[in-house]
Design a protein around this motif. Structure first.
Motif, PDB file in Angstrom:
ATOM      1  N   LYS A 163      -6.621  64.441   0.966  1.00  0.00           N
ATOM      2  CA  LYS A 163      -6.632  63.030   1.325  1.00  0.00           C
ATOM      3  C   LYS A 163      -7.277  62.864   2.699  1.00  0.00           C
ATOM      4  CE  LYS A 163      -4.193  61.079  -2.075  1.00  0.00           C
ATOM      5  NZ  LYS A 163      -4.669  59.939  -2.895  1.00  0.00           N
TER       6      LYS A 163
ATOM      7  N   SER B  70     -15.322  55.463   9.762  1.00  0.00           N
ATOM      8  CA  SER B  70     -14.443  56.470   9.176  1.00  0.00           C
ATOM      9  C   SER B  70     -15.109  57.824   8.959  1.00  0.00           C
ATOM     10  CB  SER B  70     -13.910  55.976   7.822  1.00  0.00           C
ATOM     11  OG  SER B  70     -14.987  55.651   6.952  1.00  0.00           O
TER      12      SER B  70
ATOM     13  N   GLU C 187      -2.958  58.316   8.608  1.00  0.00           N
ATOM     14  CA  GLU C 187      -3.190  58.263   7.172  1.00  0.00           C
ATOM     15  C   GLU C 187      -3.812  56.927   6.776  1.00  0.00           C
ATOM     16  OE1 GLU C 187       0.302  59.304   4.992  1.00  0.00           O
ATOM     17  OE2 GLU C 187       0.850  60.895   6.404  1.00  0.00           O
ATOM     18  N   ASN C 188      -4.750  57.009   5.858  1.00  0.00           N
ATOM     19  CA  ASN C 188      -5.433  55.803   5.404  1.00  0.00           C
ATOM     20  C   ASN C 188      -5.536  55.851   3.889  1.00  0.00           C
ATOM     21  OD1 ASN C 188      -7.556  53.887   4.691  1.00  0.00           O
ATOM     22  ND2 ASN C 188      -7.927  53.737   6.898  1.00  0.00           N
ATOM     23  N   ASN C 189      -4.902  54.905   3.230  1.00  0.00           N
ATOM     24  CA  ASN C 189      -4.867  54.899   1.771  1.00  0.00           C
ATOM     25  C   ASN C 189      -5.847  53.918   1.143  1.00  0.00           C
ATOM     26  OD1 ASN C 189      -2.768  56.865   1.505  1.00  0.00           O
ATOM     27  ND2 ASN C 189      -1.294  55.298   2.172  1.00  0.00           N
ATOM     28  N   LYS C 190      -6.736  53.357   1.947  1.00  0.00           N
ATOM     29  CA  LYS C 190      -7.736  52.460   1.382  1.00  0.00           C
ATOM     30  C   LYS C 190      -8.637  53.235   0.431  1.00  0.00           C
ATOM     31  CE  LYS C 190      -7.899  49.265   5.315  1.00  0.00           C
ATOM     32  NZ  LYS C 190      -8.785  48.660   6.359  1.00  0.00           N
ATOM     33  N   GLU C 191      -8.820  52.699  -0.761  1.00  0.00           N
ATOM     34  CA  GLU C 191      -9.612  53.406  -1.765  1.00  0.00           C
ATOM     35  C   GLU C 191     -11.049  53.609  -1.315  1.00  0.00           C
ATOM     36  OE1 GLU C 191     -10.810  55.534  -4.910  1.00  0.00           O
ATOM     37  OE2 GLU C 191      -8.758  55.078  -4.256  1.00  0.00           O
TER      38      GLU C 191
ATOM     39  N   GLN D  35     -10.966  56.667   0.887  1.00  0.00           N
ATOM     40  CA  GLN D  35     -10.704  57.865   0.093  1.00  0.00           C
ATOM     41  C   GLN D  35     -11.924  58.259  -0.734  1.00  0.00           C
ATOM     42  OE1 GLN D  35      -8.049  59.699   0.495  1.00  0.00           O
ATOM     43  NE2 GLN D  35      -7.075  58.237   1.878  1.00  0.00           N
ATOM     44  N   SER D  36     -12.600  57.280  -1.341  1.00  0.00           N
ATOM     45  CA  SER D  36     -13.771  57.587  -2.159  1.00  0.00           C
ATOM     46  C   SER D  36     -14.917  58.076  -1.297  1.00  0.00           C
ATOM     47  CB  SER D  36     -14.194  56.357  -2.960  1.00  0.00           C
ATOM     48  OG  SER D  36     -14.595  55.301  -2.105  1.00  0.00           O
TER      49      SER D  36
ATOM     50  N   TYR E  83      -7.259  61.740   6.362  1.00  0.00           N
ATOM     51  CA  TYR E  83      -8.446  62.259   6.987  1.00  0.00           C
ATOM     52  C   TYR E  83      -8.450  63.771   7.171  1.00  0.00           C
ATOM     53  CZ  TYR E  83     -10.058  57.578   8.222  1.00  0.00           C
ATOM     54  OH  TYR E  83     -10.512  56.306   8.156  1.00  0.00           O
TER      55      TYR E  83
ATOM     56  N   THR F 102      -1.855  65.680   7.203  1.00  0.00           N
ATOM     57  CA  THR F 102      -2.136  64.681   6.183  1.00  0.00           C
ATOM     58  C   THR F 102      -1.980  65.313   4.798  1.00  0.00           C
ATOM     59  OG1 THR F 102      -4.489  65.190   6.406  1.00  0.00           O
ATOM     60  CG2 THR F 102      -3.688  63.272   7.579  1.00  0.00           C
ATOM     61  N   PRO F 103      -1.693  64.531   3.769  1.00  0.00           N
ATOM     62  CA  PRO F 103      -1.535  65.089   2.420  1.00  0.00           C
ATOM     63  C   PRO F 103      -2.793  65.823   1.977  1.00  0.00           C
ATOM     64  CG  PRO F 103      -0.733  62.822   2.504  1.00  0.00           C
ATOM     65  CD  PRO F 103      -1.425  63.081   3.811  1.00  0.00           C
TER      66      PRO F 103
END
Length: 364
Positions: free
Chosen positions: A204, A268, A345-349, A352-353, A206, A200-201
């Protein structure tokens, strides 16, 4: 002048030690439970405080040192350590409640086995550690050891979980420098080079990476069982990793195991009270099933809570639930379709927060 002769002077001086040697018992070994009696901070308000935990690791063959996740504090040094249960046999004493290693505070307590100390002082052969009896961890230590690996990439190191077929899942931040540094896995006396199949990046959710190595070299390992049932708040769990090891002798490498429970859980994130240090990243959070007494992986350890000042809290840590990535990794291992790995990958803010621990900032 004639001086009086005292033939028993030396024997008498050592006799109290020999009496104590008759009282103490050898420790039972990794995975067994114990009890620490101490007075934290030397304050009479906390006189004879009792904490319980398990033996996480054993150093030396005699042994010479025990690591336990029984929580102690400054002033606990010298406190007696007993086996848990109605008999409460004396096995050791606290030699270090708080220590600093590799740039962080150590959450584990160091205990000196009195049987080894007294045997060395009296120059007698120490009794060997006793086997575990009727303890749930006795049946699963082999399973835990068979699916946990040490992952090293340059100066970074962590743990990993063996999935079978030569695949290992770990944390992305453990292998950040894989393009410029050698990546290796170590398990049960075997060392093998690995490559990164997916990562993963950086920074970020997970924070996961999938490694691949020669499956023939890992034929002595046993694939971990990934849980299909989500973690439950309050349930007892185990954490496994490699915070301390001798890099010049990896033959007898086994993971350090700490115990705790699930503090909070969401789809998550899993937050546990297991004692976690550097070297646990990428390691598993285990559920101990009953009555079969088997272990299954609930999550992959990712981070500890750290304050703005850099203080680390080893008993507050987060793990990625297996439900987040198990299907994607299983499908990729079966058909090698790399597009399926992107599902991790999960880009939900909001996610991420949460993994940036925002807005949860320590005020200490």
């Amino acid at each position: 002048m004639v001086y009086p002769y005292y033939p028993s002077t030396r024997v008498e001086s050592l006799r109290p030690l020999s009496y104590l040697l008759d009282v103490v018992r050898p420790p039972t070994g990794r995975g067994s439970t114990l009890e620490v009696h101490s007075t934290p901070f030397g304050c009479e308000v906390f006189l004879n405080a009792v904490t319980r935990g398990s033996i996480c690791g054993v150093v030396g063959k005699k042994p010479s040192l025990l690591l336990t996740d029984a929580a102690t504090a400054l002033g606990s040094e010298g406190g007696p350590v007993f086996t848990e249960g109605p008999t409460k046999e004396l096995i050791g004493t606290v030699v270090c409640a708080v220590s600093w290693c590799r740039g962080e505070w150590v959450g584990l307590t160091l205990v000196a086995p009195l049987i080894s100390v007294l045997a060395a002082k009296l120059r007698v052969a120490p009794q060997p550690p006793r086997p575990l009896h009727k303890h749930p961890l006795h049946d699963v230590l082999g399973e835990i050891d068979a699916c946990c690996v040490l992952v090293r990439c340059g100066h970074a190191w962590g743990a990993g979980v063996y999935l079978g077929g030569g695949y290992v899942v770990t944390c992305a931040h453990v292998v950040t420098q894989y393009q410029t540094h050698k990546l290796s896995v170590y398990c049960r006396g075997v060392s093998e080079t690995a490559i990164v199949r997916y990562k993963t990046p950086d920074k970020k959710a997970y924070d996961l990476a999938l490694l691949f190595t020669n499956p023939e070299r890992l034929s002595h390992m046993k694939p971990a069982v990934l849980s299909t049932v989500p973690a439950e708040k309050g349930e007892s769990v185990l954490a496994a990793g490699f915070p301390y090891y001798n890099e010049f002798d990896l033959t007898n490498l086994i993971p350090t195991i700490t115990s705790g429970h699930v503090n909070t859980v969401s789809p998550s994130m899993i937050q546990t009270s297991c004692c976690v240090q550097s070297g646990f990243s990428g390691g598993p959070i285990f559920r101990l099933t009953s009555p079969q007494h088997r272990v299954e992986v609930l999550g992959i350890i990712a981070i500890n809570v750290t304050s703005d000042g850099g203080a680390c809290f080893p008993y507050v840590n987060m793990a990625v639930p297996v439900t987040v990535f198990s299907d994607a990794l299983t499908n990729y291992i079966l058909d090698k379709d790399e597009t399926k790995l992107a599902m991790i990958e999960n880009n939900k803010e909001m996610i991420q927060s949460q993994w940036r621990l925002m807005p949860y900032r320590s005020k200490i």
